[in-house]
Design a protein around this motif. Structure first.
Motif, PDB file in Angstrom:
ATOM      1  N   ASN A 237      32.616  21.251  59.913  1.00 36.27           N
ATOM      2  CA  ASN A 237      34.259  21.182  59.589  1.00 36.27           C
ATOM      3  C   ASN A 237      35.190  21.555  60.728  1.00 36.27           C
ATOM      4  O   ASN A 237      34.970  22.576  61.548  1.00 36.27           O
ATOM      5  CB  ASN A 237      34.633  22.041  58.197  1.00 36.27           C
ATOM      6  CG  ASN A 237      34.130  21.727  56.879  1.00 36.27           C
ATOM      7  OD1 ASN A 237      34.143  20.323  56.707  1.00 36.27           O
ATOM      8  ND2 ASN A 237      33.334  22.382  56.404  1.00 36.27           N
ATOM      9  N   VAL A 238      36.241  20.957  60.789  1.00 36.09           N
ATOM     10  CA  VAL A 238      37.204  21.120  61.757  1.00 36.09           C
ATOM     11  C   VAL A 238      38.747  21.006  61.123  1.00 36.09           C
ATOM     12  O   VAL A 238      39.009  20.754  60.071  1.00 36.09           O
ATOM     13  CB  VAL A 238      37.234  20.197  62.961  1.00 36.09           C
ATOM     14  CG1 VAL A 238      35.830  20.359  63.835  1.00 36.09           C
ATOM     15  CG2 VAL A 238      37.433  18.755  62.418  1.00 36.09           C
ATOM     16  N   THR A 239      39.613  21.482  61.749  1.00 38.32           N
ATOM     17  CA  THR A 239      40.872  21.306  61.511  1.00 38.32           C
ATOM     18  C   THR A 239      41.740  20.516  62.383  1.00 38.32           C
ATOM     19  O   THR A 239      41.577  20.631  63.787  1.00 38.32           O
ATOM     20  CB  THR A 239      42.029  22.411  60.939  1.00 38.32           C
ATOM     21  OG1 THR A 239      42.009  23.156  62.359  1.00 38.32           O
ATOM     22  CG2 THR A 239      41.356  23.174  59.807  1.00 38.32           C
ATOM     23  N   LYS A 240      42.589  19.593  62.070  1.00 41.42           N
ATOM     24  CA  LYS A 240      43.600  18.849  63.075  1.00 41.42           C
ATOM     25  C   LYS A 240      44.890  18.575  62.717  1.00 41.42           C
ATOM     26  O   LYS A 240      45.055  18.182  61.442  1.00 41.42           O
ATOM     27  CB  LYS A 240      42.881  17.370  63.235  1.00 41.42           C
ATOM     28  CG  LYS A 240      43.853  16.449  64.393  1.00 41.42           C
ATOM     29  CD  LYS A 240      43.330  15.235  64.395  1.00 41.42           C
ATOM     30  CE  LYS A 240      44.034  14.177  64.818  1.00 41.42           C
ATOM     31  NZ  LYS A 240      43.967  12.763  64.879  1.00 41.42           N
ATOM     32  N   GLY A 241      45.688  19.087  63.314  1.00 36.98           N
ATOM     33  CA  GLY A 241      47.243  19.279  62.730  1.00 36.98           C
ATOM     34  C   GLY A 241      47.302  20.019  61.884  1.00 36.98           C
ATOM     35  O   GLY A 241      48.156  19.643  60.715  1.00 36.98           O
ATOM     36  N   GLY A 242      46.478  20.970  61.324  1.00 37.69           N
ATOM     37  CA  GLY A 242      46.607  21.927  60.152  1.00 37.69           C
ATOM     38  C   GLY A 242      46.010  21.016  58.784  1.00 37.69           C
ATOM     39  O   GLY A 242      46.002  21.559  57.735  1.00 37.69           O
ATOM     40  N   GLU A 243      45.386  20.010  59.088  1.00 38.74           N
ATOM     41  CA  GLU A 243      44.835  19.284  57.828  1.00 38.74           C
ATOM     42  C   GLU A 243      43.174  19.378  58.300  1.00 38.74           C
ATOM     43  O   GLU A 243      42.540  19.621  59.226  1.00 38.74           O
ATOM     44  CB  GLU A 243      45.099  17.909  57.745  1.00 38.74           C
ATOM     45  CG  GLU A 243      46.619  17.528  57.604  1.00 38.74           C
ATOM     46  CD  GLU A 243      46.993  18.108  56.315  1.00 38.74           C
ATOM     47  OE1 GLU A 243      48.215  18.602  56.163  1.00 38.74           O
ATOM     48  OE2 GLU A 243      46.165  17.908  55.270  1.00 38.74           O
ATOM     49  N   PRO A 244      42.334  19.342  57.069  1.00 43.39           N
ATOM     50  CA  PRO A 244      40.796  19.393  57.100  1.00 43.39           C
ATOM     51  C   PRO A 244      40.141  18.181  57.371  1.00 43.39           C
ATOM     52  O   PRO A 244      40.601  17.195  56.838  1.00 43.39           O
ATOM     53  CB  PRO A 244      40.500  20.140  55.840  1.00 43.39           C
ATOM     54  CG  PRO A 244      41.746  19.479  54.954  1.00 43.39           C
ATOM     55  CD  PRO A 244      43.036  19.374  55.554  1.00 43.39           C
ATOM     56  N   TYR A 245      39.436  18.227  58.127  1.00 45.72           N
ATOM     57  CA  TYR A 245      38.413  17.090  58.551  1.00 45.72           C
ATOM     58  C   TYR A 245      37.130  17.472  58.912  1.00 45.72           C
ATOM     59  O   TYR A 245      36.958  18.869  58.759  1.00 45.72           O
ATOM     60  CB  TYR A 245      38.930  16.464  60.134  1.00 45.72           C
ATOM     61  CG  TYR A 245      40.186  15.557  59.973  1.00 45.72           C
ATOM     62  CD1 TYR A 245      40.300  14.259  60.030  1.00 45.72           C
ATOM     63  CD2 TYR A 245      41.469  16.517  60.098  1.00 45.72           C
ATOM     64  CE1 TYR A 245      41.410  13.561  60.345  1.00 45.72           C
ATOM     65  CE2 TYR A 245      42.628  15.801  59.958  1.00 45.72           C
ATOM     66  CZ  TYR A 245      42.739  14.367  60.232  1.00 45.72           C
ATOM     67  OH  TYR A 245      43.996  13.826  60.291  1.00 45.72           O
ATOM     68  N   PHE A 246      36.246  16.427  59.198  1.00 49.96           N
ATOM     69  CA  PHE A 246      34.879  16.955  59.482  1.00 49.96           C
ATOM     70  C   PHE A 246      34.162  15.937  60.378  1.00 49.96           C
ATOM     71  O   PHE A 246      34.738  14.550  60.484  1.00 49.96           O
ATOM     72  CB  PHE A 246      33.914  17.166  58.126  1.00 49.96           C
ATOM     73  CG  PHE A 246      33.498  15.780  57.375  1.00 49.96           C
ATOM     74  CD1 PHE A 246      32.549  15.030  57.906  1.00 49.96           C
ATOM     75  CD2 PHE A 246      34.047  15.598  56.152  1.00 49.96           C
ATOM     76  CE1 PHE A 246      32.413  13.840  57.037  1.00 49.96           C
ATOM     77  CE2 PHE A 246      33.915  14.570  55.341  1.00 49.96           C
ATOM     78  CZ  PHE A 246      32.826  13.420  55.785  1.00 49.96           C
ATOM     79  N   ILE A 247      33.300  16.361  61.212  1.00 48.81           N
ATOM     80  CA  ILE A 247      32.560  15.580  62.219  1.00 48.81           C
ATOM     81  C   ILE A 247      31.203  15.196  61.700  1.00 48.81           C
ATOM     82  O   ILE A 247      30.665  15.824  61.035  1.00 48.81           O
ATOM     83  CB  ILE A 247      32.454  16.303  63.486  1.00 48.81           C
ATOM     84  CG1 ILE A 247      33.765  16.836  64.061  1.00 48.81           C
ATOM     85  CG2 ILE A 247      31.809  15.701  64.540  1.00 48.81           C
ATOM     86  CD1 ILE A 247      34.700  15.849  64.385  1.00 48.81           C
ATOM     87  N   THR A 248      31.077  13.992  62.070  1.00 48.39           N
ATOM     88  CA  THR A 248      29.609  13.467  61.677  1.00 48.39           C
ATOM     89  C   THR A 248      29.152  12.536  62.800  1.00 48.39           C
ATOM     90  O   THR A 248      29.989  12.596  64.015  1.00 48.39           O
ATOM     91  CB  THR A 248      29.458  12.764  60.428  1.00 48.39           C
ATOM     92  OG1 THR A 248      28.368  12.514  60.085  1.00 48.39           O
ATOM     93  CG2 THR A 248      30.336  11.602  60.251  1.00 48.39           C
ATOM     94  N   ALA A 249      27.859  11.879  62.730  1.00 51.65           N
ATOM     95  CA  ALA A 249      27.600  10.935  63.800  1.00 51.65           C
ATOM     96  C   ALA A 249      28.276   9.631  63.921  1.00 51.65           C
ATOM     97  O   ALA A 249      28.645   9.097  62.743  1.00 51.65           O
ATOM     98  CB  ALA A 249      26.090  10.504  63.650  1.00 51.65           C
TER      99      ALA A 249
END
Length: 239
Positions: free
Chosen positions: A181-193
């Motif tokens: 999981n990551v945040t970008k611009g204060g919003e939650p995202y996740f990284i996958t392949a």
């Protein structure tokens, strides 16, 4: 925790808007239509055949073709005969590797990250909002010294990667694993392949609940996908 160095290339690529590369297009027959898997195999073959004349590859998902950066017309002809699209570019992979080494030695600053971007044929350096004016001045000087091999971007967000649990995620009949999981611009995202996000755009959890949609995807050269959470679900920083 700030992201430093080239390890989290996905965050860098997701946090910038890429500009048009300083490259020329080879004018020949249209490249073959390829699946992601076929493009990956062809890329591996061409990289081996071209050696130092290969300067990066990426998959054009819209055209469904493999794009190969090369340094001269002879290499471009080899690429086109194999069924891929050739782009003659300025920087070799050795040039870009040298630029990354310089950045690691002279500009390892918390809140920054960088990645080689084959679409621009440059190392894209990104500084988040935590980078001070003095640090930014130092970073700018180093990037400027690299000339056409690098460019600097700013992001209003803050690089704060989290460790994900590796849970199964599904979509369009396919299955992949959530990376972290990551945040970008204060919003939650996740990284996958990236080989997953090239084929699937909407993702569900193991219970079938839709949790996110693609925000960015890159494959085969940089194999990553960035997915934005669309559901109000927990996304803890756990393994």
């Amino acid at each position: 925790m700030a992201v430093v160095g080239a390890g989290i290339t996905a965050l860098v690529a997701a946090g910038v808007t890429f500009q048009t590369a300083n490259a020329s297009e080879a004018t020949t027959a249209a490249p073959e239509t390829l699946s992601v898997t076929a493009a990956g195999k062809l890329a591996s073959t061409l990289i081996g055949d071209l050696g130092a004349d290969a300067a990066g590859t990426y998959y054009d998902a819209q055209a469904k073709s493999l794009v190969v950066n090369v340094l001269d017309e002879r290499a471009a002809q080899t690429v086109e005969e194999a069924g891929a699209q050739a782009r003659i570019v300025e920087n070799s992979l050795a040039d870009l590797k040298s630029a990354r080494t310089t950045l690691a030695e002279d500009a390892t600053i918390p809140g920054t990250s960088w990645a080689t971007d084959p679409t621009t044929n440059k190392v894209v350096v990104t500084a988040d909002r935590t980078v001070s004016k003095a640090e930014l001045a130092k970073l700018t000087k180093v990037v400027d010294g690299l000339g056409a091999k690098a460019e600097l971007k700013r992001t209003k967000g803050e690089y704060r990667p989290f460790v994900a649990g590796g849970d199964a995620i599904t979509g369009s009949g396919g299955r992949c694993s959530l990376g972290f999981n990551v945040t970008k611009g204060g919003e939650p995202y996740f990284i996958t392949a990236g080989h997953c996000t090239e084929a699937i755009s909407t993702w569900s959890d193991s219970s079938g609940n839709v949790i996110g949609e693609n925000a960015a995807s890159s494959f085969p050269d940089n194999d990553y996908g960035l997915v934005k959470y669309t559901a109000d679900v927990d996304h803890p920083s756990e393994v």
